[in-house]
Design a protein around this motif. Structure first.
Motif, PDB file in Angstrom:
ATOM      1  N   THR A   6      49.212 -17.689  52.470  1.00 49.36           N
ATOM      2  CA  THR A   6      49.102 -18.741  51.459  1.00 49.36           C
ATOM      3  C   THR A   6      50.071 -19.873  51.753  1.00 49.36           C
ATOM      4  N   ILE A   7      51.342 -19.528  52.040  1.00 50.88           N
ATOM      5  CA  ILE A   7      52.334 -20.569  52.352  1.00 50.88           C
ATOM      6  C   ILE A   7      51.953 -21.295  53.638  1.00 50.88           C
ATOM      7  N   HIS A   8      51.434 -20.557  54.608  1.00 48.43           N
ATOM      8  CA  HIS A   8      51.019 -21.181  55.873  1.00 48.43           C
ATOM      9  C   HIS A   8      49.894 -22.187  55.639  1.00 48.43           C
ATOM     10  N   THR A   9      48.956 -21.850  54.766  1.00 46.94           N
ATOM     11  CA  THR A   9      47.840 -22.756  54.467  1.00 46.94           C
ATOM     12  C   THR A   9      48.341 -24.038  53.809  1.00 46.94           C
ATOM     13  N   ILE A  10      49.230 -23.897  52.822  1.00 43.53           N
ATOM     14  CA  ILE A  10      49.771 -25.083  52.150  1.00 43.53           C
ATOM     15  C   ILE A  10      50.535 -25.951  53.136  1.00 43.53           C
ATOM     16  N   LYS A  11      51.323 -25.302  54.015  1.00 42.77           N
ATOM     17  CA  LYS A  11      52.103 -26.072  54.997  1.00 42.77           C
ATOM     18  C   LYS A  11      51.186 -26.835  55.953  1.00 42.77           C
ATOM     19  N   GLY A  12      50.164 -26.149  56.469  1.00 40.35           N
ATOM     20  CA  GLY A  12      49.272 -26.810  57.419  1.00 40.35           C
ATOM     21  C   GLY A  12      48.527 -27.975  56.805  1.00 40.35           C
ATOM     22  N   THR A  13      48.029 -27.803  55.592  1.00 40.34           N
ATOM     23  CA  THR A  13      47.285 -28.877  54.936  1.00 40.34           C
ATOM     24  C   THR A  13      48.189 -30.036  54.570  1.00 40.34           C
ATOM     25  N   SER A  14      49.425 -29.751  54.129  1.00 39.35           N
ATOM     26  CA  SER A  14      50.343 -30.834  53.772  1.00 39.35           C
ATOM     27  C   SER A  14      50.696 -31.674  54.992  1.00 39.35           C
ATOM     28  N   GLY A  15      50.794 -31.034  56.156  1.00 42.14           N
ATOM     29  CA  GLY A  15      51.037 -31.814  57.366  1.00 42.14           C
ATOM     30  C   GLY A  15      49.861 -32.702  57.710  1.00 42.14           C
ATOM     31  N   PHE A  16      48.646 -32.180  57.551  1.00 37.05           N
ATOM     32  CA  PHE A  16      47.447 -32.971  57.812  1.00 37.05           C
ATOM     33  C   PHE A  16      47.338 -34.158  56.859  1.00 37.05           C
ATOM     34  N   LEU A  17      47.735 -33.951  55.599  1.00 36.42           N
ATOM     35  CA  LEU A  17      47.628 -35.008  54.587  1.00 36.42           C
ATOM     36  C   LEU A  17      48.865 -35.902  54.535  1.00 36.42           C
ATOM     37  N   ALA A  18      49.802 -35.693  55.450  1.00 40.03           N
ATOM     38  CA  ALA A  18      51.009 -36.553  55.559  1.00 40.03           C
ATOM     39  C   ALA A  18      51.877 -36.466  54.305  1.00 40.03           C
ATOM     40  N   PHE A  19      52.241 -35.221  53.931  1.00 43.64           N
ATOM     41  CA  PHE A  19      53.220 -34.990  52.875  1.00 43.64           C
ATOM     42  C   PHE A  19      54.415 -34.274  53.521  1.00 43.64           C
ATOM     43  N   PRO A  20      55.340 -35.019  54.143  1.00 45.22           N
ATOM     44  CA  PRO A  20      56.413 -34.391  54.939  1.00 45.22           C
ATOM     45  C   PRO A  20      57.367 -33.536  54.120  1.00 45.22           C
ATOM     46  N   LYS A  21      57.720 -33.940  52.912  1.00 41.13           N
ATOM     47  CA  LYS A  21      58.643 -33.133  52.102  1.00 41.13           C
ATOM     48  C   LYS A  21      58.026 -31.780  51.793  1.00 41.13           C
ATOM     49  N   LEU A  22      56.789 -31.783  51.395  1.00 41.99           N
ATOM     50  CA  LEU A  22      56.095 -30.536  51.091  1.00 41.99           C
ATOM     51  C   LEU A  22      56.005 -29.672  52.341  1.00 41.99           C
ATOM     52  N   GLU A  23      55.798 -30.293  53.479  1.00 41.82           N
ATOM     53  CA  GLU A  23      55.707 -29.547  54.728  1.00 41.82           C
ATOM     54  C   GLU A  23      57.042 -28.903  55.084  1.00 41.82           C
ATOM     55  N   ARG A  24      58.160 -29.640  54.868  1.00 41.38           N
ATOM     56  CA  ARG A  24      59.477 -29.089  55.203  1.00 41.38           C
ATOM     57  C   ARG A  24      59.821 -27.895  54.315  1.00 41.38           C
ATOM     58  N   VAL A  25      59.556 -28.033  53.019  1.00 39.95           N
ATOM     59  CA  VAL A  25      59.882 -26.943  52.090  1.00 39.95           C
ATOM     60  C   VAL A  25      59.077 -25.691  52.424  1.00 39.95           C
ATOM     61  N   THR A  26      57.760 -25.839  52.628  1.00 42.40           N
ATOM     62  CA  THR A  26      56.931 -24.669  52.920  1.00 42.40           C
ATOM     63  C   THR A  26      57.199 -24.105  54.313  1.00 42.40           C
ATOM     64  N   HIS A  27      57.617 -24.966  55.241  1.00 40.53           N
ATOM     65  CA  HIS A  27      57.896 -24.491  56.601  1.00 40.53           C
ATOM     66  C   HIS A  27      59.067 -23.518  56.613  1.00 40.53           C
ATOM     67  N   VAL A  28      60.139 -23.859  55.905  1.00 38.98           N
ATOM     68  CA  VAL A  28      61.308 -22.981  55.905  1.00 38.98           C
ATOM     69  C   VAL A  28      60.996 -21.682  55.163  1.00 38.98           C
ATOM     70  N   GLY A  29      60.170 -21.765  54.112  1.00 36.00           N
ATOM     71  CA  GLY A  29      59.749 -20.535  53.444  1.00 36.00           C
ATOM     72  C   GLY A  29      58.881 -19.680  54.343  1.00 36.00           C
ATOM     73  N   GLU A  30      57.997 -20.325  55.102  1.00 32.92           N
ATOM     74  CA  GLU A  30      57.135 -19.600  56.034  1.00 32.92           C
ATOM     75  C   GLU A  30      57.965 -18.883  57.096  1.00 32.92           C
ATOM     76  N   SER A  31      59.024 -19.537  57.565  1.00 37.26           N
ATOM     77  CA  SER A  31      59.875 -18.927  58.593  1.00 37.26           C
ATOM     78  C   SER A  31      60.541 -17.659  58.068  1.00 37.26           C
ATOM     79  N   LEU A  32      61.015 -17.707  56.828  1.00 39.67           N
ATOM     80  CA  LEU A  32      61.627 -16.520  56.240  1.00 39.67           C
ATOM     81  C   LEU A  32      60.590 -15.415  56.073  1.00 39.67           C
TER      82      LEU A  32
END
Length: 758
Positions: free
Chosen positions: A45-71
């Motif tokens: 779920t977090i991976h999906t939100i991160k990938g879509t936010s990057g496609f839609l050019a929402f960098p803050k959302l991408e950074r927050v979900t990326h670090v959560g995805e890494s954990l």
């Protein structure tokens, strides 16, 4: 709303749903850290939100979900064990994502909220929990008024004014009050709230205003509505002949409710085909890069709506056909240039509603299908025998591409060449009752046409009889009805090149006898009226000769079993109000039968000559037994046939309950001197006129035909109620003075200052 807005909206709805599920899953995972399935679901779920936010050019959302995805990735791989501190950090990430989504929904932007603390905590936790780690203390949220003053969005006086309004009973949020005062813009309030972590009371988000319903539930509702429509038809047909006004009004109300319910349920299932087509440009681009081609894609009819189940069924077939068009259809640039074509190939995708169905076309300007190569490949793979090939036409050879295992690709690639494709495409299309046709010309290109019939619909249809059986004709294909009587029925039909035709308004209309096509015996009595149902399918017009024409009603279309579908004449079945099954005619298949019979239309010169003569449409009626009367159709709203009991007398005037209103009536036989009205128990043939909010009905004995007649010069009225006398089909016919007849029913009909209560 553009395509990107729709994508963002869909992303928000799905993300809100996922966040609610994440809250529950994280808490449950804390209770059972060994659940690999739940941990994997959270990660996806977090991976999906991160990938879509990057496609839609929402960098803050991408950074927050990326670090959560890494954990979560380290937890999933077993490198870390879940602790309460990690759960708290992940829940804080969910809250941060929720705030960002709220700001995106309100403003289209991510706002200025600072999430560095959450990112820092999640980054630290990737190295494992601290020896004496404690949950981070929650900082007090700044007051919205303080934020507005600190950022210069509002003055202290503005904030104090809003607070005073709240103290005296205003239930609204401070931001809402200041927006009304013109101090703030709505987007500024949303930005402040995303930093403060608050929400506006009574404000519905896009998630709250959206409800997702299982398609199976909509299927059940659609089936129930279909049964309701069938029951409605049975009740209405039963009550219509009883003359009970209370039951009649109740049945009319039931009719209206069932119609509205039907429309609502069908609309809930409809989606634009663009839901499938929006990914096609990306597919074309990726294949072009892979095979080193350049292709321009044209798309038309994106707003054409289809049932959701049909959209899901055609998704894979359309994708495969587009891949084939790029890989097999469009030539390499050098080959195209050598053939005199532009280096860039062209593919067009079109969708439209046509003849009660949806037609989808995929066209390319490529090399076309090499039938010699198709024949050789089919022989090489043992799909056909030489004896079978000898009797095949070009169309039969083209259809060989639909055989299982057939492929003309020289090598297997990641695009094509495996021999699995067109047979699956045809199977999937036929599963939903559709048909696929391929037309190709060497060096010119290929057109693939998919026609999806009405497998899930409620449509208006005309009931006809032929050979003692009743059939339904979709009203969308119906142009007009022609009734021939007496000598005209015996002589009007001619034969040209062994094909029957009828001259309709100086043009030859090809005919097909329905009873002959079905192998039945005609039940039309000798000397009886002959009925021609004029139909149109695609660009073809033809006449269907039947024994009798009944009425029109809404029918529920049911899919046919495979055995009946093979007949090639029927598109579906329905159940009429009397409980009997009625087959629905496939007008397109009948049109193809007419074309095969060689029936001809008149020459273009004759048609052009006819069009040059100014004509007007006239309704030919009968009054007084044998008196023919023509009524101009210019302002006629509808033609109705109603039971005689529907006519009621109110004082000196006759009235009719019609579509929830009471309309005044006039008998044309009374208007025209010397006529006599219809009998006391037969049906009423009513010509309905409407002007603004006023409606009147004119009663005639019988409606005979509709004709186009050259415009005549109107002489002075010969007598009361008659405007002129003309010749129609070699018969002397009087023309009704429509204005006088209408004024006889309603003297104030043409008075613009009066508004009818109805």
């Amino acid at each position: 709303m553009n395509d990107m807005d729709e994508i963002v909206q869909e992303f928000l709805v799905e993300s809100y749903e996922n966040l609610d599920q994440l809250d529950r899953d994280l808490v449950a995972l804390e209770q059972d850290p060994s659940s690999r399935d739940r941990l994997g679901s959270i990660f996806r779920t977090i991976h999906t939100i991160k990938g879509t936010s990057g496609f839609l050019a929402f960098p803050k959302l991408e950074r927050v979900t990326h670090v959560g995805e890494s954990l979560l990735s380290r937890l999933r791989d077993g490198k870390l064990s879940l602790t309460a501190e990690m759960t708290t950090g992940l829940l804080a990430m969910v809250d941060a994502v929720r705030g960002l989504l709220a700001c995106i929904e309100a403003t289209g932007l991510e706002g200025d909220a600072d999430h560095t603390a959450v990112i820092a905590v999640l980054t630290r936790l990737q190295d494992g929990p601290s020896p004496a780690a404690a949950a981070p203390a929650e900082e007090p949220r700044p007051m919205i008024g303080d934020l507005l003053v600190q950022t210069g969005k509002a003055t202290e006086e503005d904030v104090h004014f809003a607070i005073r309004e709240q103290e005296i009973g205003d239930p609204r949020h401070i931001g809402e009050i200041l927006v009304e005062q013109g101090v703030l813009e709505p987007g500024e309030v949303a930005e402040m709230l995303s930093q403060q972590g608050d929400v506006i009371p009574q404000q519905r988000s896009i998630y709250e205003s959206t409800l997702r319903v299982d398609v199976a539930l909509l299927d059940d509702l659609m089936n129930l509505v279909g049964e309701l429509v069938l029951t409605r038809n049975e009740i209405v047909s039963t009550i219509a002949g009883q003359g009970n006004q209370v039951l009649l009004r109740a049945s009319q109300r039931l009719n209206g409710i069932a119609t509205e319910l039907q429309a609502g349920v069908m609309a809930a299932r409809m989606q634009p085909i663009n839901m499938v087509w929006q990914k096609i440009p990306r597919i074309v681009r990726d294949i072009c890069v892979n095979v080193d081609k350049t292709v321009h894609l044209d798309i038309e009819g994106q707003d054409t709506e289809l049932d959701k189940t049909i959209i899901e069924a055609i998704n894979a077939p359309l994708t495969h056909l587009v891949r084939n068009a790029v890989d097999h259809g469009i030539e390499d640039a050098k080959v195209r240039l050598a053939a005199g074509k532009p280096a860039e190939g062209r593919i067009a995708m079109r969708a439209r509603h046509e003849s009660g169905a949806v037609t989808i076309e995929i066209l390319d300007d490529g090399a076309g299908i090499n039938l010699t190569k198709v024949r050789d490949k089919a022989l090489q793979k043992g799909l056909v025998t030489p004896q079978q090939l000898r009797g095949m036409s070009d169309a039969d050879l083209t259809n060989l591409i639909f055989l299982p295992g057939f492929s003309t690709a020289e090598r297997v690639t990641n695009v094509s060449g495996r021999g699995v494709g067109m047979d699956v495409v045809r199977t999937n299309i036929e599963k939903i009752g559709g048909a696929i046709d391929v037309q190709s010309a060497m060096g010119v290109g290929t057109t693939i046409r998919i026609k999806i019939p009405l497998t899930l619909a409620i449509i208006p249809a005309l009931s006809v009889r032929s050979g003692g059986e009743r059939y339904a004709v979709p009203q969308v294909n119906l142009l007009e009805l022609v009734r021939l009587e007496g000598d005209e029925a015996a002589t009007a039909i001619q034969t040209i090149h062994s094909a029957p035709v009828f001259r309709l308004r100086d043009a030859l209309l090809p005919l097909i006898y329905l009873h002959d096509r079905l192998g039945l015996e005609s039940q039309r009595p000798d000397g009886g009226a002959l009925f021609i149902v004029v139909l149109q399918a695609d660009d073809r017009e033809f006449g269907l000769v039947v024994d009798d024409v009944e009425d029109t009603q809404e029918i529920v279309v049911k899919a046919l079993q495979k055995q009946i579908k093979g007949v090639g004449v029927f598109a579906g079945a329905t159940i009429h109000g009397d409980g009997r099954v009625c087959l629905i005619l496939d007008v397109g298949a009948l049109a193809e039968r007419v074309a095969e019979g060689g029936a001809l239309r008149d020459t273009a010169e004759a048609v052009a000559e006819t069009a040059a003569v100014e004509t007007e449409s006239l309704l030919i009626t009968l009054i007084g037994g044998e008196r023919r009367l023509a009524i101009p159709l210019e302002s006629v709203t509808r033609l109705e046939e109603l039971p005689f009991s529907a006519l009621e007398r109110v004082g000196p005037r006759e009235m009719l309950q019609y579509r929830g209103a009471i309309i005044p009536m006039a008998r044309v036989s009374d208007v025209v001197t010397g006529g006599s009205g219809p009998g006391g128990d037969g049906p009423l043939s009513v010509v309905v006129y409407r002007r603004g909010e006023r409606t009147v009905g004119l009663v005639v004995d019988e409606i005979l035909d509709v004709v186009d007649q050259p415009v005549y010069e109107r002489d002075e009225a010969t007598h009361d109620g008659v405007d002129a006398t003309i010749v129609v089909a070699s018969r002397i016919t009087e023309v009704l003075d429509v204005r006088e007849a209408i004024l006889r029913a309603d003297p104030s009909f043409f008075d613009d200052a009066v508004t009818a209560e109805a």
